[in-house]
Scaffold this motif. Structure first.
Motif, PDB file in Angstrom:
ATOM      1  N   ARG A  28      -5.459  16.027  -1.641  1.00  0.00           N
ATOM      2  CA  ARG A  28      -5.830  17.780  -1.451  1.00  0.00           C
ATOM      3  C   ARG A  28      -6.823  17.667  -2.499  1.00  0.00           C
ATOM      4  O   ARG A  28      -7.574  18.397  -2.207  1.00  0.00           O
ATOM      5  CB  ARG A  28      -4.378  17.927  -1.655  1.00  0.00           C
ATOM      6  N   VAL A  29      -6.411  17.478  -3.575  1.00  0.00           N
ATOM      7  CA  VAL A  29      -7.445  17.507  -4.956  1.00  0.00           C
ATOM      8  C   VAL A  29      -9.103  17.763  -4.813  1.00  0.00           C
ATOM      9  O   VAL A  29     -10.097  18.035  -5.318  1.00  0.00           O
ATOM     10  CB  VAL A  29      -7.072  17.552  -6.403  1.00  0.00           C
TER      11      VAL A  29
ATOM     12  N   PRO B 223     -12.084   5.984  -2.022  1.00  0.00           N
ATOM     13  CA  PRO B 223     -13.321   5.061  -2.550  1.00  0.00           C
ATOM     14  C   PRO B 223     -14.351   5.362  -1.571  1.00  0.00           C
ATOM     15  O   PRO B 223     -15.480   5.138  -1.807  1.00  0.00           O
ATOM     16  CB  PRO B 223     -12.997   3.570  -2.069  1.00  0.00           C
ATOM     17  N   ALA B 224     -14.036   5.607   0.433  1.00  0.00           N
ATOM     18  CA  ALA B 224     -15.111   5.685   1.021  1.00  0.00           C
ATOM     19  C   ALA B 224     -16.006   7.231   1.025  1.00  0.00           C
ATOM     20  O   ALA B 224     -16.740   7.383   0.267  1.00  0.00           O
ATOM     21  CB  ALA B 224     -14.577   5.841   2.000  1.00  0.00           C
ATOM     22  N   ALA B 225     -14.765   8.459   0.156  1.00  0.00           N
ATOM     23  CA  ALA B 225     -15.362   8.970   0.129  1.00  0.00           C
ATOM     24  C   ALA B 225     -16.341   9.530  -1.016  1.00  0.00           C
ATOM     25  O   ALA B 225     -16.950  10.231  -0.895  1.00  0.00           O
ATOM     26  CB  ALA B 225     -14.007  10.507   0.496  1.00  0.00           C
TER      27      ALA B 225
ATOM     28  N   GLY C 166      -1.446   1.569   0.776  1.00  0.00           N
ATOM     29  CA  GLY C 166      -2.688   1.383   0.687  1.00  0.00           C
ATOM     30  C   GLY C 166      -3.602   2.792   0.313  1.00  0.00           C
ATOM     31  O   GLY C 166      -5.440   2.984  -0.251  1.00  0.00           O
ATOM     32  N   ARG C 167      -2.960   4.046   0.354  1.00  0.00           N
ATOM     33  CA  ARG C 167      -3.712   5.104   1.011  1.00  0.00           C
ATOM     34  C   ARG C 167      -3.445   5.853  -0.613  1.00  0.00           C
ATOM     35  O   ARG C 167      -2.973   5.592  -1.100  1.00  0.00           O
ATOM     36  CB  ARG C 167      -3.440   6.175   1.902  1.00  0.00           C
ATOM     37  N   THR C 168      -4.260   6.773  -0.994  1.00  0.00           N
ATOM     38  CA  THR C 168      -4.425   7.492  -1.916  1.00  0.00           C
ATOM     39  C   THR C 168      -2.874   8.321  -2.186  1.00  0.00           C
ATOM     40  O   THR C 168      -2.839   9.401  -0.889  1.00  0.00           O
ATOM     41  CB  THR C 168      -5.872   7.999  -1.986  1.00  0.00           C
TER      42      THR C 168
ATOM     43  N   ARG D 280      -9.465  13.663   2.433  1.00  0.00           N
ATOM     44  CA  ARG D 280      -8.170  14.225   2.829  1.00  0.00           C
ATOM     45  C   ARG D 280      -7.528  12.995   3.944  1.00  0.00           C
ATOM     46  O   ARG D 280      -6.617  13.324   4.304  1.00  0.00           O
ATOM     47  CB  ARG D 280      -7.421  15.547   4.047  1.00  0.00           C
ATOM     48  N   ARG D 281      -7.910  12.527   4.387  1.00  0.00           N
ATOM     49  CA  ARG D 281      -7.157  11.142   4.739  1.00  0.00           C
ATOM     50  C   ARG D 281      -6.566   9.895   4.276  1.00  0.00           C
ATOM     51  O   ARG D 281      -6.499   8.776   4.723  1.00  0.00           O
ATOM     52  CB  ARG D 281      -7.969  10.551   5.964  1.00  0.00           C
ATOM     53  N   GLY D 282      -7.063   9.883   2.730  1.00  0.00           N
ATOM     54  CA  GLY D 282      -6.436   8.950   2.103  1.00  0.00           C
ATOM     55  C   GLY D 282      -7.627   7.979   1.926  1.00  0.00           C
ATOM     56  O   GLY D 282      -7.624   7.380   1.218  1.00  0.00           O
TER      57      GLY D 282
END
Length: 301
Positions: free
Chosen positions: A223-224, A279-281, A215-217, A274-276
């Motif tokens: 990084r990008v 969407p929240a970011a 479920g994580r990016t 950076r922690r995946g």
């Protein structure tokens, strides 16, 4: 002056609590949750709400505590201008603090309260006793760091320590700079703040990106996205601080402080990305243009 029945106008209350600056707060909780690996759910927005209520409580309490000083240095502020009564500001702060603790308790139980209660105590101690002392910037930094840890909820609290330290370091530097936003000063202080901003950005950029979890990016995308958001952080906070180094007058320093406050948003978004938690970011980053626009109407400092 106060409105009917002695109650202040909504605009006066918004100025009292620096309402637009509250957009810099939910990202603390989201960055903490992302770092701790705590699944985003109903509790995460509730903890973000708790953080926001405590922020507003601190702003109201700040103006209550500084009412005599503001009468000299900032007579346009809500209390010295007569638009808000001191008792109302104090009562509002107490009510918002109680609501914040209630929200934290409902969302995360005893563990969340274990962070929210020290956070509230730090906010009140800063405004009423520590602000004008050498410990003032450190107290404010501790409050922001605890705010990130509050977002960790029941996740891995230790994993949230690095983003808490980065947000706290940024806050320490901006708070120290804010002590010269009325009188101005030499270039050394804004230069130190600029160096701290660079150090925070470098540390955030080298913070290890974990392997992909369900479920994580993907790591490359993390990084990008994180690098792009860090660029926005450096441009916002660092750009204004560089201008203050060149012209360390009160106006430039005040702008640098305001930019430092708003710069928290892309920093928080970068840490979450950076922690995946992309969407929240992106949700945090989406509030950045709005916060900048609203800051032109209600000062965040």
């Amino acid at each position: 002056m106060s409105g009917a029945g002695g109650l202040p106008s909504p605009r006066a209350v918004a100025e009292l609590v620096r309402a637009p600056a509250a957009l810099t707060v939910p990202g603390d909780a989201l960055a903490g949750a992302a770092a701790a690996g705590w699944p985003f759910g109903a509790a995460t927005p509730a903890l973000a709400l708790s953080s926001t209520l405590l922020y507003w409580a601190g702003m109201a309490l700040n103006d209550y505590a500084d009412r005599d000083l503001d009468a000299v240095e900032r007579p346009e502020r809500p209390i010295p201008s007569g638009r808000v009564r001191p008792g109302f500001a104090l009562g509002l702060s107490a009510g918002l603090t109680a609501a914040a603790l209630g929200a934290a308790g409902l969302a995360g139980g005893r563990r969340a309260l274990g962070v929210a209660v020290p956070l509230a105590a730090t906010v009140w101690a800063y405004d009423l006793a520590l602000k004008a002392t050498p410990a003032g910037p450190a107290a404010m930094a501790a409050a922001r760091a605890l705010d990130v840890l509050l977002g960790a909820g029941t996740g891995r609290l230790r994993e949230a320590l690095p983003p808490a330290a980065l947000v706290g370091t940024h806050t320490l530097a901006v708070t120290a700079l804010s002590r010269r936003e009325v009188s101005g000063g030499g270039p050394a202080l804004p230069a130190t703040t600029l160096a701290a901003t660079g150090a925070v950005a470098l540390s955030a950029a080298t913070w290890p990106v974990p392997r992909r979890e369900p479920g994580r990016t993907p790591r490359l995308l993390r990084r990008v996205a994180g690098a792009g958001l860090l660029g926005s952080y450096l441009s916002t906070a660092g750009g204004a601080q560089l201008a203050a180094v060149k012209d360390p007058g009160a106006d430039r320093i005040r702008r640098a402080v305001g930019a430092g406050i708003l710069g928290l948003i892309p920093l928080q978004a970068s840490l979450a990305a950076r922690r995946g938690a992309l969407p929240a970011a992106l949700a945090v980053a989406a509030g950045f243009p709005l916060a900048r626009r609203l800051s032109r109407k209600v000062s965040p400092t």
